[in-house]
Design an enzyme around this catalytic site. Structure first.
Site, mmCIF file in Angstrom:
data_model
loop_
_atom_site.group_PDB
_atom_site.id
_atom_site.type_symbol
_atom_site.label_atom_id
_atom_site.label_comp_id
_atom_site.label_asym_id
_atom_site.label_seq_id
_atom_site.Cartn_x
_atom_site.Cartn_y
_atom_site.Cartn_z
ATOM 1 N N HIS B 234 6.966 -41.197 56.780
ATOM 2 C CA HIS B 234 6.958 -41.089 58.204
ATOM 3 C C HIS B 234 5.395 -41.535 58.486
ATOM 4 C CE1 HIS B 234 8.824 -41.338 61.937
ATOM 5 N NE2 HIS B 234 7.806 -40.622 62.256
ATOM 6 N N TYR B 238 3.423 -44.664 61.369
ATOM 7 C CA TYR B 238 2.229 -44.723 62.363
ATOM 8 C C TYR B 238 0.989 -45.273 61.808
ATOM 9 C CZ TYR B 238 5.156 -41.869 65.011
ATOM 10 O OH TYR B 238 5.874 -41.068 65.789
ATOM 11 N N HIS B 385 17.021 -50.413 63.256
ATOM 12 C CA HIS B 385 15.886 -49.640 64.096
ATOM 13 C C HIS B 385 14.701 -50.184 63.465
ATOM 14 C CE1 HIS B 385 13.670 -46.489 65.503
ATOM 15 N NE2 HIS B 385 13.224 -45.843 64.088
ATOM 16 N N PHE B 386 14.540 -50.239 62.104
ATOM 17 C CA PHE B 386 13.256 -50.237 61.696
ATOM 18 C C PHE B 386 12.618 -51.961 62.064
ATOM 19 C CE2 PHE B 386 14.930 -49.746 57.321
ATOM 20 C CZ PHE B 386 14.825 -51.043 56.906
ATOM 21 N N HIS B 387 13.864 -52.579 61.927
ATOM 22 C CA HIS B 387 13.357 -54.015 62.283
ATOM 23 C C HIS B 387 12.766 -54.138 63.906
ATOM 24 C CE1 HIS B 387 15.224 -55.421 58.684
ATOM 25 N NE2 HIS B 387 14.418 -56.493 58.515
ATOM 26 N N ARG B 450 23.850 -49.330 54.625
ATOM 27 C CA ARG B 450 22.644 -50.223 54.464
ATOM 28 C C ARG B 450 22.608 -49.894 52.799
ATOM 29 N NH1 ARG B 450 17.435 -46.086 55.445
ATOM 30 N NH2 ARG B 450 16.442 -48.067 54.797
ATOM 31 N N ARG B 451 21.562 -50.953 52.393
ATOM 32 C CA ARG B 451 21.194 -51.083 51.065
ATOM 33 C C ARG B 451 22.321 -51.259 49.962
ATOM 34 N NH1 ARG B 451 18.312 -45.489 51.400
ATOM 35 N NH2 ARG B 451 16.112 -45.923 51.868
#
Lengths: 51, 566
Positions: B234, B238, B385-387, B450-451
């Site tokens: 996580h 950041y 989301h993370f894209h 996913r995956r």
């Protein structure tokens, strides 16, 4: 003269106030907050109806 | 447009202080590795999207999970890390003066250590000996050389971080009692976070995975390894976003012709990131057995605390925009927006990144909420989301940065043609991501995992519907991927042009003038011992008991799975 000077000063204060207005920022942050809440509750609703 | 052209003209014609050419070379080498990794990474992504959508079949010598691993590692780890350190070396040279010869030598050593590690890991992925995805979850096992490569990569970045911090603290020693330059303050906060977070991944790789891959142990404590991974994973987020925030806080105000709204607020936000972004890894493990509800609850609360500095950033940046727009004569509630340089890629690309951070951030809060996580866990929603976060907010910010940073370090100029090319790149990336990430989010809500490689689950109607939706379809994901690849190729072209073909000249490192509140910076914000101390206390509080429990009451060790997804 003194009165005119005071008026100019008042105008300047007013101008500074107008220049440093953050009304747009206030609306923008309120929009972000609302967007977060709406998205969050939309998915929470999905959780409830699927539970 | 008129405004933007003016901004660009000012920028190309009135350069300010340059950075040391030797430091520029150091930065350029980092940026170059970043963009070559980027090229390979996006091509991996294209193949992945087309294969997952059932539109192509991969040749027998190329595995889906192999390119999935390559895509994740090259983009999320290699591209980001190298471009971040390129930015840091250039920025520290600009704001704190040239690096000493000794420190610069150390920076080069760090570059070689990191790069040797990268090559080792990449070779194992190409050899299909490390198709363990970029999260390298046990019990999937990679070749031991992959783990050694990862270790060298992390250690190399620590040495680079130590170089930057040494330069920063040297400045502080020479300028006692003065608030340190914001660039150094923020870079230092980011590096401290990276080093503290890296301890977790070092512990699992060196203490668990390497002995296991070398055959010294037969089984692995999966729960512990995943916990240590997310202790790192996580704050890794950041580590990506804080340098992007640095561009927003420090570069954008100058590009738009203003100054940062508040320096103290910016420092406070970075201190809060340092304190609260590490003890939150459990929100990635909310659906995992073996961690009690209480500790998941504690870390969820801390996760919501770390939202605060992001909200502070949103306020601060928008206030900077409004303040600048009004100073330039903008009126009304929002008409001052017209005063911003929309045609200047150095502003426009990061701005689109900021805009997309609104749904990205909202998605993050959803992911971190226990019940809502049950809806989206392990689905394509998370990939969508993370894209948005790293794949758009961070990437578009770095794209915008590249248009001044690359010519700055290569002694060239950003041309109007290149500026237009950058605007087109930004639009293409945004449109491609709208389709790809948008479809991923909705597919995730419909349960698409996913995956997972292409499958129809024996023609199950639910699985077939994931290919038939008008928007929510794997085909839409692939279409978005094609547009993104076009944007990525164009960006690689932009990089090559700016690095080797743009006209020679001098380019400015745009950095905000000191904010008005700089002389009143509270001294406590510069008290690193205090902040590191509190960060350590929070980490010990959030992790000691659960990790003790995972070791003392360990679940049965898992045997190795090393041929499962080849």
């Amino acid at each position: 003269m003194a009165q005119t000077g005071m008026k100019t000063q008042q105008n300047q204060v007013q101008k500074v106030k107008e220049d440093s207005s953050l009304k747009g920022t206030l609306i923008f942050v309120m929009f972000i907050g609302s967007f977060i809440l709406v998205s969050w509750f939309a998915i929470f609703y999905l959780f409830l109806i699927r539970a | 447009m008129k405004q933007s052209n003016l901004a660009l003209q000012d920028y190309t014609e009135i350069p300010e202080v340059q950075i040391s050419p030797k430091d520029g070379k150091l930065a350029f080498v980092h940026i170059s590795v970043a963009f070559f990794a980027f090229l390979l990474g996006i091509l991996g992504g294209l193949l992945q999207g087309l294969a997952r959508g059932g539109m192509i079949q991969l040749p027998s010598w190329l595995g889906y999970y192999q390119i999935l691993t390559a895509h994740g590692v090259l983009l999320a780890l290699v591209f980001t890390t190298y471009i971040i350190f390129g930015f840091f070396f250039a920025g520290m040279s600009k704001t704190h003066g040239a690096f000493s010869d000794g420190l610069r030598k150390l920076a080069w050593i760090s570059f070689f250590i990191t790069t040797i590690g990268t090559v080792m890991a990449a070779t194992m992925i190409l050899a299909n000996e490390a198709s363990v995805l970029y999260t390298f979850y046990a019990p999937l096992q990679a070749h031991f050389i992959y783990y050694i490569g990862l270790t060298l990569f992390i250690v190399g970045t620590w040495v680079a971080g130590a170089t930057i911090m040494a330069h920063y603290f040297k400045w502080r020693k020479l300028n006692p009692g003065q608030p340190s330059p914001l660039f150094g303050f923020m870079a230092t906060a980011t590096i401290i976070l990276w080093i503290v977070a890296g301890l977790g991944v070092a512990a699992t790789v060196l203490g668990q995975m390497l002995p296991w891959a070398l055959g010294y142990t037969d089984e692995i404590n999966v729960l512990l390894s995943r916990t240590l991974f997310w202790y790192f994973g996580h704050p890794l987020v950041y580590f990506w976003i804080m340098p992007a925030y640095m561009v927003w806080y420090l570069v954008i105000p100058k590009v738009i012709g203003g100054r940062l709204f508040s320096g103290s607020l910016a420092r406070l936000a970075f201190v809060l990131f340092l304190l609260f972004s590490i003890p939150v890894g459990f929100h990635h493990q909310l659906m995992e057995a073996g961690i009690t509800e209480f500790w998941k609850y504690v870390q969820t609360i801390l996760t919501f605390v770390v939202v605060v500095p992001s909200l502070l950033t949103a306020f601060s940046i928008f206030a900077t925009f409004e303040q600048t727009g009004r100073e330039k004569g903008g009126k009304g509630l929002f008409s001052w927006l017209k005063k911003l340089p929309w045609g200047d890629v150095r502003f426009f690309a990061p701005f689109m990144g900021m805009l997309i951070f609104i749904p990205a951030g909202a998605g993050g809060l959803i992911n971190a909420s226990f019940q809502l996580n049950a809806v989206i866990h392990n689905t394509l929603w998370v990939v969508g989301h993370f894209h948005l976060t790293v794949g758009t907010t961070v990437v578009l910010t770095f794209f915008g940065m590249a248009f001044w940073l690359i010519p700055l370090v290569t002694g060239r100029k950003l041309t109007k043609f290149m500026n237009r090319s950058g605007i087109v790149t930004t639009w293409l990336w945004t449109i491609g991501m709208f389709f790809m990430s948008g479809a991923m989010h909705i597919l995730g809500l419909f349960g698409a995992p996913r995956r997972t490689a292409y499958t129809t689950y024996q023609d199950h109607p639910q699985a077939l519907s994931w290919f038939e939706g008008i928007f929510a379809s794997h085909v839409t994901v692939a279409l978005g991927g094609v547009i993104l690849t076009a944007a990525g190729l164009l960006m690689f072209y932009n990089f090559v042009y700016l690095a080797w073909f743009a006209p020679k000249g001098e380019t400015e490192f745009p950095i905000t003038p000191d904010p008005d509140d700089t002389p009143h910076t509270p001294a406590i914000l510069e008290n690193w011992k205090l902040w590191i101390g509190i960060a350590v206390v929070l980490i010990l509080f959030a992790y000691t008991i659960p990790i003790y429990d995972m070791i003392v009451n360990a679940p049965p060790g898992s045997p190795t799975f090393n041929n499962l997804i080849r």
